[in-house]
Design an enzyme around this catalytic site. Sequence first.
Site, PDB file in Angstrom:
ATOM      1  CD  GLU A   1      18.181 -14.505   1.456  1.00  0.00           C
ATOM      2  OE1 GLU A   1      17.480 -14.839   2.203  1.00  0.00           O
ATOM      3  OE2 GLU A   1      18.000 -13.432   0.646  1.00  0.00           O
TER       4      GLU A   1
ATOM      5  NE  ARG B   1       4.660   1.846   0.564  1.00  0.00           N
ATOM      6  CZ  ARG B   1       5.511   2.034   1.988  1.00  0.00           C
ATOM      7  NH1 ARG B   1       6.520   2.731   1.565  1.00  0.00           N
ATOM      8  NH2 ARG B   1       4.892   1.837   2.792  1.00  0.00           N
TER       9      ARG B   1
ATOM     10  CE  LYS C   1      16.312 -13.086  -2.233  1.00  0.00           C
ATOM     11  NZ  LYS C   1      16.314 -12.173  -1.060  1.00  0.00           N
TER      12      LYS C   1
ATOM     13  CG  ASN D   1      -0.853   3.059   3.105  1.00  0.00           C
ATOM     14  OD1 ASN D   1      -1.782   2.957   2.160  1.00  0.00           O
ATOM     15  ND2 ASN D   1       0.439   3.403   2.921  1.00  0.00           N
ATOM     16  N   GLY D   2      -2.500   0.523   6.372  1.00  0.00           N
ATOM     17  CA  GLY D   2      -2.335  -0.071   7.751  1.00  0.00           C
ATOM     18  C   GLY D   2      -3.743  -1.058   7.853  1.00  0.00           C
TER      19      GLY D   2
ATOM     20  CD1 TRP E   1       0.304  -6.402  -2.307  1.00  0.00           C
ATOM     21  CD2 TRP E   1      -0.294  -7.004  -0.394  1.00  0.00           C
ATOM     22  NE1 TRP E   1       0.713  -7.500  -2.130  1.00  0.00           N
ATOM     23  CE2 TRP E   1       0.479  -8.248  -0.760  1.00  0.00           C
ATOM     24  CE3 TRP E   1      -0.969  -7.160   0.896  1.00  0.00           C
ATOM     25  CZ2 TRP E   1       0.425  -9.321  -0.214  1.00  0.00           C
ATOM     26  CZ3 TRP E   1      -0.594  -8.528   1.632  1.00  0.00           C
ATOM     27  CH2 TRP E   1      -0.155  -9.685   1.099  1.00  0.00           C
TER      28      TRP E   1
ATOM     29  CB  CYS F   1      -0.708   0.142   1.174  1.00  0.00           C
ATOM     30  SG  CYS F   1      -1.971  -1.257   1.160  1.00  0.00           S
TER      31      CYS F   1
ATOM     32  CG  HIS G   1      18.371 -37.675   9.330  1.00  0.00           C
ATOM     33  ND1 HIS G   1      18.649 -38.681  10.190  1.00  0.00           N
ATOM     34  CD2 HIS G   1      19.707 -37.029   9.343  1.00  0.00           C
ATOM     35  CE1 HIS G   1      19.756 -38.803  10.730  1.00  0.00           C
ATOM     36  NE2 HIS G   1      20.449 -37.835   9.974  1.00  0.00           N
TER      37      HIS G   1
ATOM     38  CE  LYS H   1      12.796  -3.909  -0.847  1.00  0.00           C
ATOM     39  NZ  LYS H   1      13.819  -5.200  -0.981  1.00  0.00           N
TER      40      LYS H   1
ATOM     41  CD  GLU I   1      12.150 -13.195  -2.706  1.00  0.00           C
ATOM     42  OE1 GLU I   1      11.371 -12.491  -2.500  1.00  0.00           O
ATOM     43  OE2 GLU I   1      13.212 -13.084  -2.255  1.00  0.00           O
TER      44      GLU I   1
HETATM   45  C1  F6R Z   1      13.043 -11.497   0.541  1.00  0.00           C
HETATM   46  C2  F6R Z   1      12.407 -10.624   1.188  1.00  0.00           C
HETATM   47  C3  F6R Z   1      11.661 -10.977   2.339  1.00  0.00           C
HETATM   48  C4  F6R Z   1      12.099  -9.867   3.557  1.00  0.00           C
HETATM   49  C5  F6R Z   1      10.773  -9.835   4.706  1.00  0.00           C
HETATM   50  C6  F6R Z   1      11.034  -9.021   5.812  1.00  0.00           C
HETATM   51  O1  F6R Z   1      13.767 -11.447  -0.583  1.00  0.00           O
HETATM   52  O2  F6R Z   1      12.750  -9.400   0.791  1.00  0.00           O
HETATM   53  O3  F6R Z   1      11.709 -12.351   2.979  1.00  0.00           O
HETATM   54  O4  F6R Z   1      13.258 -10.135   3.952  1.00  0.00           O
HETATM   55  O5  F6R Z   1       9.616  -9.467   4.151  1.00  0.00           O
HETATM   56  O6  F6R Z   1      11.406  -7.764   5.250  1.00  0.00           O
HETATM   57  P1  F6R Z   1      12.163  -6.663   6.256  1.00  0.00           P
HETATM   58  O7  F6R Z   1      13.441  -7.091   6.051  1.00  0.00           O
HETATM   59  O8  F6R Z   1      11.855  -5.461   5.605  1.00  0.00           O
HETATM   60  O9  F6R Z   1      11.614  -6.687   7.594  1.00  0.00           O
END
Ligand code: F6R
Length: 592
Positions: free
Chosen positions: A469, A27, A473, A98-99, A72, A2, A492, A587, A476
Site C-alpha cells: 500500500e 472524480r 501511494k 456517464n458510463g 474522463w 466523469c 529470488h 477517484k 500514484e
Molecule cells: C489508490 C486508490 C485506488 C482505488 C481503486 C479501487 O489510492 O484509491 O487504487 O483503491 O481504484 O477503488 P474503490 O475502492 O473505489 O473500488
Amino acid sequence: MCGIVGCLGFKNPREYVLNGLKTLDYRGYDSAGVAYYNDGIHIYKDVGAVEHLMELVPNDIKTDIMIGHTRWATHGVPNVANTHPHISNHKKICLVHNGVIENYEDIKKMLLEKHYEFYGDTDSEIVANLIEYYYLRENDILGSLKECMSILKGSYALAIICSDYTDHMYIMKNGSPLIIGKGEGFNLVASDASPMIKYTENYIELNDQEYGRISKDDVEIFDKYGQKVIKQYIKKDIESISHDLKGYPHYMLKEIEEVPQTVKRILDTYTKDGKYCFDEKLINRLKESDHIMFIACGTSYHSSLVGGRYFEHSNKSTSKYIASEWAFDPVFPGNKPFIILISQSGETADLIHCLKIIKENNLESLILTNTGGSTLDRNCTYSILLNAGIEVSVASTKAYVAQVTVLCLLAAAIVDDYQAIKDLYSVLPLIDEIQNSYKPKIMEIARAIKNKEHLFYLGRSFDYFLSMEASLKLKEVSYIHSEAIPGGELKHGPIALIEQDTPVIVFITDHHTALSMRGNIKEVEARGAKVYVISTERNAKESDNIVVKNYPFYLSSVVVSSIAFYLAYYVTIEKGYNVDKPRNLAKSVTVE
Ligand code: F6R
C-alpha cells in the site's frame, strides 16, 4: 470518473452547474462542458479544467434548464468533439452521459444506415442520436427512452434536454450513479450528492433500469416496463459528504489526519460494551461458509490482503482476487464460499462486473464500502458502511484504514474474539502521537528521496501488505517508480535492481519477522542501498529513522500506514505536484 450535474427552475443555473462540476472534479476528468436552453440549445465545451470552461460560459445566462459534464476519456481522445454535452443531428436531443455503452458499434451502424452523421468517437453521441431517432419516429419522448433502455447494453447515467419539452429534464440510469435533489420550486441532478448539499436535503436515488422526467416541481420515475415507480426521499448526512477543506491545504492531508476519528467511529458503530454489533445473519453466513473470497481493486485489494490474513487467523481458508483478473476466469473455491467485495466508492466497474457473475451463480455477497447508496451498496446481499466520511483526494488513505479496521473486527467477531476491540482502542493514542510528533522525521525522508527515480519498500507478513500500500501511494501521487518486495523474495530476483544509493524503505514492526528483516537490510546495504527503517521499540536499532511505540503487530496497516501516507504526501508536495489529483487517475473508476 466523469461527473454529471443539471438543474431545472434553479435561480442561478450557471453557478450551480459550474460550481457543481468543480465539486465533482475529484472524480477525475480531462474535458468539461455545459448546455442550456434559451430559444435553442447552447453548448459550451472544451478540453482542460473547469476554470477554463468558466471563462467560456457567459455570465448572464437566462435559462430554466441546464446540464453539465466532466469527461474522463474512454471512447476517443480528449478533444472538443468528444467532450459532452452531445447534440443529436436534428438538434432535438442534447445530453451528458456517464458510463460505457457496450453495443455502441451496432447502434452506430444502424443509425448510419438511417443517414445519421457522427462528429466524434464517443458512445455518448450515439445515444443522443438513438434517442432522437425513436423520438422522431414515435413523437413520444418517454416512449423513446423506454425503447432505448431495451436496446442499450452497458452502463449509463444520462441527463437529457429535449428541445421540444424544455420545461422538463429527462434522465435514465443503469450501472452508473444518478441522484436527484428536490428543492422548493427547483430540482437538481448530479452523479453524487456533493454538488447539491448547499441547496437541498432531500434526495432521490435512481435504481438501475429506471428513467424519468423532472420538472421544476415534480419528479416522475418509471421502470423498464414503463410503470411508474414510487420513490422515497432520503436524507444525507451533510458532514459526511461535505467537500469543506476545514483549513487544510489539501484533501489528502486532511484525510490522513481523519484516520484516528475514522477508526474510533468504526469501533463506536460496530461494537458496544466490548461486544460486536454486526448483522447476526451476516455473521452466521460467515461462520457457516468454508471459504471466504475477497475481490477488490487497487488499495481496496491491499486491504483485502490484510483482512484475508485476519480471517485465516480465525480458521477460515481465504482467497483474494483482483477484480479485473477474477472476472475473466471466475473461480469459486470451497464448497460454501462467501464473497466479500471491498470498494471505497462502491462504483468501481471492475467490481460491478464481478458482482454480476456472483449473482449469476446465485451466491451471496458482502460489500464493504464508504458510499451508502452506491451501486455495490444497493446490489450486494449484505453491506457494511465504512463511515469514513467522504474521501475527495484521489489517493485513498482513511478509507484503506477503515477497510482494514472493519475486516479486523469482522474476522474476530466470527470466533467471538473480543481482544481485537481492545487492541484497536489501544492504538488510537498511538496514531494520534504519530500524527502529532513524527512529521519532521517523515519530511526528512521525503526530502532525501524526492529526486529518486526508483525505490523499494521491504517488509514481511503484515509489514509486506503495508509495503504494498505504501508503494502504491507513493507512486500514484509522486510519480516515483516504487515496488514492494517481501523481504524473503529479494534474493529470488529483485536484489539485482539494488545499486549504489538505491533507496529502500523497510518496515520492521513485527517481532516474528524482525530478525529476518535485519538480514535483508544487510543484503541490500552490501549492494550500496540507502536504507530507511521504520520500526517499533521492541524491534528497534539505534540507527532506525523512525521508531514507534509497541502495538499489537497485526495492526501495522492501521497504525503505521499514517507514516506511509505522510511520506507519499510530503514527497509530492516537495516536488510541487497536485497531490489530490494525480495525473491519469480518477477517484471513482466507473469504466472497465
Ligand atoms: C489508490 C486508490 C485506488 C482505488 C481503486 C479501487 O489510492 O484509491 O487504487 O483503491 O481504484 O477503488 P474503490 O475502492 O473505489 O473500488
